[in-house]
Write an enzyme that holds these catalytic residues in place. Structure first.
Site, PDB file in Angstrom:
ATOM      1  N   ARG A 163     -33.726  10.856  76.849  1.00 15.39           N
ATOM      2  CA  ARG A 163     -33.905  12.209  76.297  1.00 15.39           C
ATOM      3  C   ARG A 163     -35.377  12.510  76.025  1.00 15.39           C
ATOM      4  O   ARG A 163     -35.755  13.674  75.819  1.00 15.39           O
ATOM      5  CB  ARG A 163     -33.080  12.364  75.012  1.00 15.39           C
ATOM      6  CG  ARG A 163     -33.716  11.761  73.773  1.00 15.39           C
ATOM      7  CD  ARG A 163     -32.738  11.610  72.630  1.00 15.39           C
ATOM      8  NE  ARG A 163     -32.384  12.853  71.980  1.00 15.39           N
ATOM      9  CZ  ARG A 163     -32.971  13.345  70.885  1.00 15.39           C
ATOM     10  NH1 ARG A 163     -33.985  12.700  70.324  1.00 15.39           N
ATOM     11  NH2 ARG A 163     -32.555  14.467  70.343  1.00 15.39           N
ATOM     12  N   ASP A 171     -46.030   6.139  70.895  1.00 15.10           N
ATOM     13  CA  ASP A 171     -45.430   5.309  71.956  1.00 15.10           C
ATOM     14  C   ASP A 171     -46.499   4.866  72.958  1.00 15.10           C
ATOM     15  O   ASP A 171     -46.456   3.756  73.485  1.00 15.10           O
ATOM     16  CB  ASP A 171     -44.390   6.117  72.745  1.00 15.10           C
ATOM     17  CG  ASP A 171     -43.204   6.515  71.908  1.00 15.10           C
ATOM     18  OD1 ASP A 171     -42.078   6.132  72.265  1.00 15.10           O
ATOM     19  OD2 ASP A 171     -43.374   7.229  70.901  1.00 15.10           O
ATOM     20  N   ARG A 216     -46.978  19.062  64.088  1.00 15.55           N
ATOM     21  CA  ARG A 216     -47.099  17.734  63.484  1.00 15.55           C
ATOM     22  C   ARG A 216     -47.709  16.755  64.486  1.00 15.55           C
ATOM     23  O   ARG A 216     -47.656  16.969  65.701  1.00 15.55           O
ATOM     24  CB  ARG A 216     -45.743  17.207  63.018  1.00 15.55           C
ATOM     25  CG  ARG A 216     -44.719  17.009  64.133  1.00 15.55           C
ATOM     26  CD  ARG A 216     -43.373  16.565  63.565  1.00 15.55           C
ATOM     27  NE  ARG A 216     -42.440  16.124  64.576  1.00 15.55           N
ATOM     28  CZ  ARG A 216     -41.330  16.771  64.936  1.00 15.55           C
ATOM     29  NH1 ARG A 216     -41.032  17.911  64.356  1.00 15.55           N
ATOM     30  NH2 ARG A 216     -40.530  16.279  65.856  1.00 15.55           N
ATOM     31  N   GLN A 218     -48.389  12.261  64.977  1.00 11.27           N
ATOM     32  CA  GLN A 218     -47.627  11.010  64.900  1.00 11.27           C
ATOM     33  C   GLN A 218     -48.625   9.925  64.523  1.00 11.27           C
ATOM     34  O   GLN A 218     -49.831  10.184  64.481  1.00 11.27           O
ATOM     35  CB  GLN A 218     -46.950  10.712  66.256  1.00 11.27           C
ATOM     36  CG  GLN A 218     -45.438  10.816  66.206  1.00 11.27           C
ATOM     37  CD  GLN A 218     -44.748  10.249  67.442  1.00 11.27           C
ATOM     38  OE1 GLN A 218     -45.368   9.973  68.455  1.00 11.27           O
ATOM     39  NE2 GLN A 218     -43.433  10.089  67.369  1.00 11.27           N
ATOM     40  N   ARG A 283     -36.243  21.487  62.318  1.00  5.80           N
ATOM     41  CA  ARG A 283     -36.977  21.101  63.535  1.00  5.80           C
ATOM     42  C   ARG A 283     -36.253  21.714  64.739  1.00  5.80           C
ATOM     43  O   ARG A 283     -35.049  21.497  64.893  1.00  5.80           O
ATOM     44  CB  ARG A 283     -36.995  19.576  63.690  1.00  5.80           C
ATOM     45  CG  ARG A 283     -37.809  18.824  62.665  1.00  5.80           C
ATOM     46  CD  ARG A 283     -37.458  17.338  62.685  1.00  5.80           C
ATOM     47  NE  ARG A 283     -36.042  17.122  62.395  1.00  5.80           N
ATOM     48  CZ  ARG A 283     -35.284  16.160  62.922  1.00  5.80           C
ATOM     49  NH1 ARG A 283     -35.806  15.293  63.779  1.00  5.80           N
ATOM     50  NH2 ARG A 283     -34.011  16.034  62.601  1.00  5.80           N
ATOM     51  N   GLU A 285     -35.893  20.951  67.822  1.00  7.53           N
ATOM     52  CA  GLU A 285     -35.147  20.040  68.698  1.00  7.53           C
ATOM     53  C   GLU A 285     -33.896  19.485  68.035  1.00  7.53           C
ATOM     54  O   GLU A 285     -33.039  18.901  68.708  1.00  7.53           O
ATOM     55  CB  GLU A 285     -36.059  18.891  69.179  1.00  7.53           C
ATOM     56  CG  GLU A 285     -36.345  17.803  68.170  1.00  7.53           C
ATOM     57  CD  GLU A 285     -37.420  18.126  67.137  1.00  7.53           C
ATOM     58  OE1 GLU A 285     -37.880  17.184  66.457  1.00  7.53           O
ATOM     59  OE2 GLU A 285     -37.798  19.314  67.001  1.00  7.53           O
ATOM     60  N   ASP A 319     -38.376   8.091  62.029  1.00  2.00           N
ATOM     61  CA  ASP A 319     -37.366   9.051  61.588  1.00  2.00           C
ATOM     62  C   ASP A 319     -35.983   8.546  62.010  1.00  2.00           C
ATOM     63  O   ASP A 319     -35.716   8.520  63.187  1.00  2.00           O
ATOM     64  CB  ASP A 319     -37.653  10.446  62.168  1.00  2.00           C
ATOM     65  CG  ASP A 319     -38.020  10.395  63.652  1.00  2.00           C
ATOM     66  OD1 ASP A 319     -38.266   9.297  64.187  1.00  2.00           O
ATOM     67  OD2 ASP A 319     -38.074  11.465  64.283  1.00  2.00           O
ATOM     68  N   GLU A 519     -34.516   1.285  73.607  1.00  4.03           N
ATOM     69  CA  GLU A 519     -35.524   1.799  72.675  1.00  4.03           C
ATOM     70  C   GLU A 519     -35.676   0.911  71.442  1.00  4.03           C
ATOM     71  O   GLU A 519     -36.752   0.782  70.881  1.00  4.03           O
ATOM     72  CB  GLU A 519     -35.062   3.206  72.266  1.00  4.03           C
ATOM     73  CG  GLU A 519     -35.925   3.901  71.259  1.00  4.03           C
ATOM     74  CD  GLU A 519     -35.244   5.107  70.632  1.00  4.03           C
ATOM     75  OE1 GLU A 519     -35.980   5.977  70.162  1.00  4.03           O
ATOM     76  OE2 GLU A 519     -34.002   5.177  70.594  1.00  4.03           O
ATOM     77  N   GLU A 534     -29.682  10.036  64.695  1.00  2.00           N
ATOM     78  CA  GLU A 534     -29.092  11.336  65.048  1.00  2.00           C
ATOM     79  C   GLU A 534     -28.889  11.531  66.544  1.00  2.00           C
ATOM     80  O   GLU A 534     -28.504  12.601  66.981  1.00  2.00           O
ATOM     81  CB  GLU A 534     -29.942  12.471  64.454  1.00  2.00           C
ATOM     82  CG  GLU A 534     -31.338  12.561  65.011  1.00  2.00           C
ATOM     83  CD  GLU A 534     -32.145  13.744  64.463  1.00  2.00           C
ATOM     84  OE1 GLU A 534     -31.697  14.391  63.507  1.00  2.00           O
ATOM     85  OE2 GLU A 534     -33.225  14.008  65.010  1.00  2.00           O
TER      86      GLU A 534
END
Length: 565
Positions: A163, A171, A216, A218, A283, A285, A319, A519, A534
């Protein structure tokens, strides 16, 4: 959080685009139309782009017609699917495959200290995954930015996978670590060029290269990426280009809402930083989830603060986790803006050290001295604000007020819960070269309960959030392992190697079982990938690949040592 009594949250907000706003409505309709078990990932709607020749206003009118007879925005599923197919290009279609120019299937001298043939063969397969994850942004994104939520970038990218079909900020550091092992220096430099272009455009590196991430950042690792590439390639031109960009980014993290000042008992002020998103709405997304999570709040102010704390947790990269909750595991007690995090300040200390080093290379002795001085001040703050002698680790600090004024340090404001991030400072050379400190940290880590059969746990709380128990994540493994391995302590080095072996072995077993790299891992059991959070577990996977390759380069794999359990 103590703040003046107003009926709205007065912090900064950076608006998104009209297309993002409209796609949130489409996302909501999809969420309300599909049966719960069938509902699509909300991000897949926000990543759509407009099909030619339709304009946004034409599609908005068609959408109004579609939903006009519905009280709750829901429509029959087949009608919605027809509408989406007619007016939109699919999520990810504006990101095209790119064959990396520097990819060689078996680079010369690749992982020469991996003697075990089974591990070597697997490492080559992981190395080959860079081709699957290599993309470029389509020309139409640059030509018609209003038709896309994807942002234009000058160079090809490596995406995390699944996704996550765009470039992500933090990352990219671990991706670059892996690319260095894979000898893909052009690709690595392209990633840095892209992130620098975002800093030049927005004043900071975005969470990801999407129009809905402009509010924002990271974890700030751009300087570390430049440092890693320079270390291998000695590319001085990259250093010269990077310095002004890094200074701009440094300013972003050390001013405004990100900056906090904590006064110690002797009246000395320590300047540190926190995460703080410029957003106080759901948010885009994940807006359907965020609205649901906030539904229990009765006032607009409470909702806005909660949404800001959610977006701020997304800025942290972690998150979500109980680290950010006032009353864990209650998700609605998220208060990320009230936390002065250990790991953010580790990244900023590293940034100060990196900039000092890069300025010295470029011949700016005064600039270099200024950043060495800044790093010394932050080190002192680590000792005063975060370090806990009894626990033998560094602890996050909770603010008593809104963080805009100087706070007085109180021992009870340290978060005494155990997280992997409490050990992140060991990544920094000035900490891992202090023998006495390393001894305390090794002992604390050994007794912490964080070391599991397949690596280091993110936390000890099983909250159902993905940055908590039983999950372990590649970035945290790499920072702690690298820090311990760099120390002069035999015990620390052995601990580092043991954790790295567990992590590699578990990734190998997951790969053999599922055919892919994941991941995150469930580190309580060998060969299990992680869950919670989520969205469904994601595969690909950029930073996991990078850390596997970096660990194999660092520790090798002897021929007699089996990779099977």
């Amino acid at each position: 959080m103590v703040e003046s009594h107003t009926d709205s949250d007065s912090g900064p907000v950076v608006p998104t685009t009209p297309l993002v706003t409209f796609l949130q409505h489409v996302q909501l309709t999809a969420f309300r139309s599909y049966p719960k078990k069938q509902s699509a990932d909300p991000k897949s709607y926000i990543d759509l782009s407009l099909k030619r020749p339709y304009t946004l206003s034409t599609i908005e009118s068609a959408f109004e017609d579609l939903t006009s007879e519905s009280d709750d925005m829901s429509v029959p599923v087949e009608k919605l699917e027809r509408f989406v197919k007619q007016y939109f290009d699919g999520a990810g279609e504006d990101m095209l495959h790119h064959e990396p120019v520097d990819f060689v299937s078996d680079p010369s001298g690749f992982l020469s200290n991996v003697e075990n043939e089974k591990v070597r063969d697997w490492a080559r397969e992981v190395h080959c995954l860079w081709r699957n994850l290599s993309c470029r942004v389509s020309d139409s994104v640059r030509e018609s930015p209003g038709r896309h939520t994807l942002l234009p970038l000058p160079e090809p990218v490596i995406i995390p996978g699944s996704r996550f079909r765009e470039v992500y900020y933090w990352d990219s550091y671990w991706v670059i670590k892996g690319l260095m092992t894979s000898q893909m220096f052009t690709t690595a430099k392209g990633l840095v060029t892209n992130l620098m272009s975002l800093v030049e455009t927005y004043g900071y590196a975005l969470n990801g290269a999407r129009a809905y991430y402009t509010n924002r950042s990271q974890p700030p690792l751009l300087s570390s990426m430049v440092y890693e590439i320079y270390n291998v390639t000695k590319d001085e031109e990259l250093v010269r280009k990077a310095i002004p960009v890094l200074l701009k980014e440094y300013e972003f993290w050390n001013s405004g809402k990100h900056k906090v000042v904590i006064r110690d008992a002797s009246g000395c002020d320590h300047v540190l930083s926190r995460y703080y998103a410029m957003w106080n709405m759901p948010r885009p997304e994940s807006s359907v989830f965020d609205e649901e999570s906030a539904s229990g709040f009765s006032t607009l102010l409470e909702k806005q603060r909660f949404h800001r704390d959610i977006a701020t947790a997304a800025e942290s990269g972690c998150d979500f986790t109980t680290r950010w909750m006032r009353n864990p595991p209650n998700f609605t007690t998220m208060a990320t803006t009230s936390v002065v995090p250990v790991d953010l300040n580790v990244f900023l200390l590293k940034m100060e050290l990196d900039i000092a080093f890069l300025m010295e290379i470029s011949g700016d002795k005064n600039g270099s001295d200024r950043f060495v001085k800044a790093s010394k001040a932050r080190e002192k703050a680590f000792e005063t604000v975060f370090w806990n002698e009894k626990a033998g680790q560094w602890l996050d600090y909770w603010l008593s007020s809104n963080g805009d004024e100087t706070e007085t340090w109180k021992a009870e404001n340290q978060n005494t819960n155990v997280f992997a991030s409490n050990f992140a400072p060991i990544w920094i050379n000035s900490f891992n070269s202090d023998e006495n400190l390393v001894k305390k940290v090794v002992k604390a880590l050994k007794n912490s309960g964080l070391i599991a059969p397949a690596g280091i746990l993110s936390s000890l709380t099983d909250s159902g959030q993905q940055w908590d128990y039983p999950n372990g994540w590649a970035p945290q493994q790499e920072m702690i392992v690298t820090g311990l391995a760099r120390s002069s302590s035999k015990e620390a080095k052995e601990m580092a190697e043991e954790i790295a072996r567990r992590w590699i072995r578990s990734n190998y077993l997951v790969y053999k079982k599922s055919g892919t790299v994941h991941e995150k891992l469930n580190v309580t059991e060998l060969g299990e990938y992680g869950g919670g959070g989520e969205y469904k577990p994601q595969t690909g996977f950029g930073w996991s690949n990078g850390v596997i390759l970096a660990f194999l380069e660092e520790f090798g794999w002897p021929s007699h040592l089996s990779i099977e359990p």
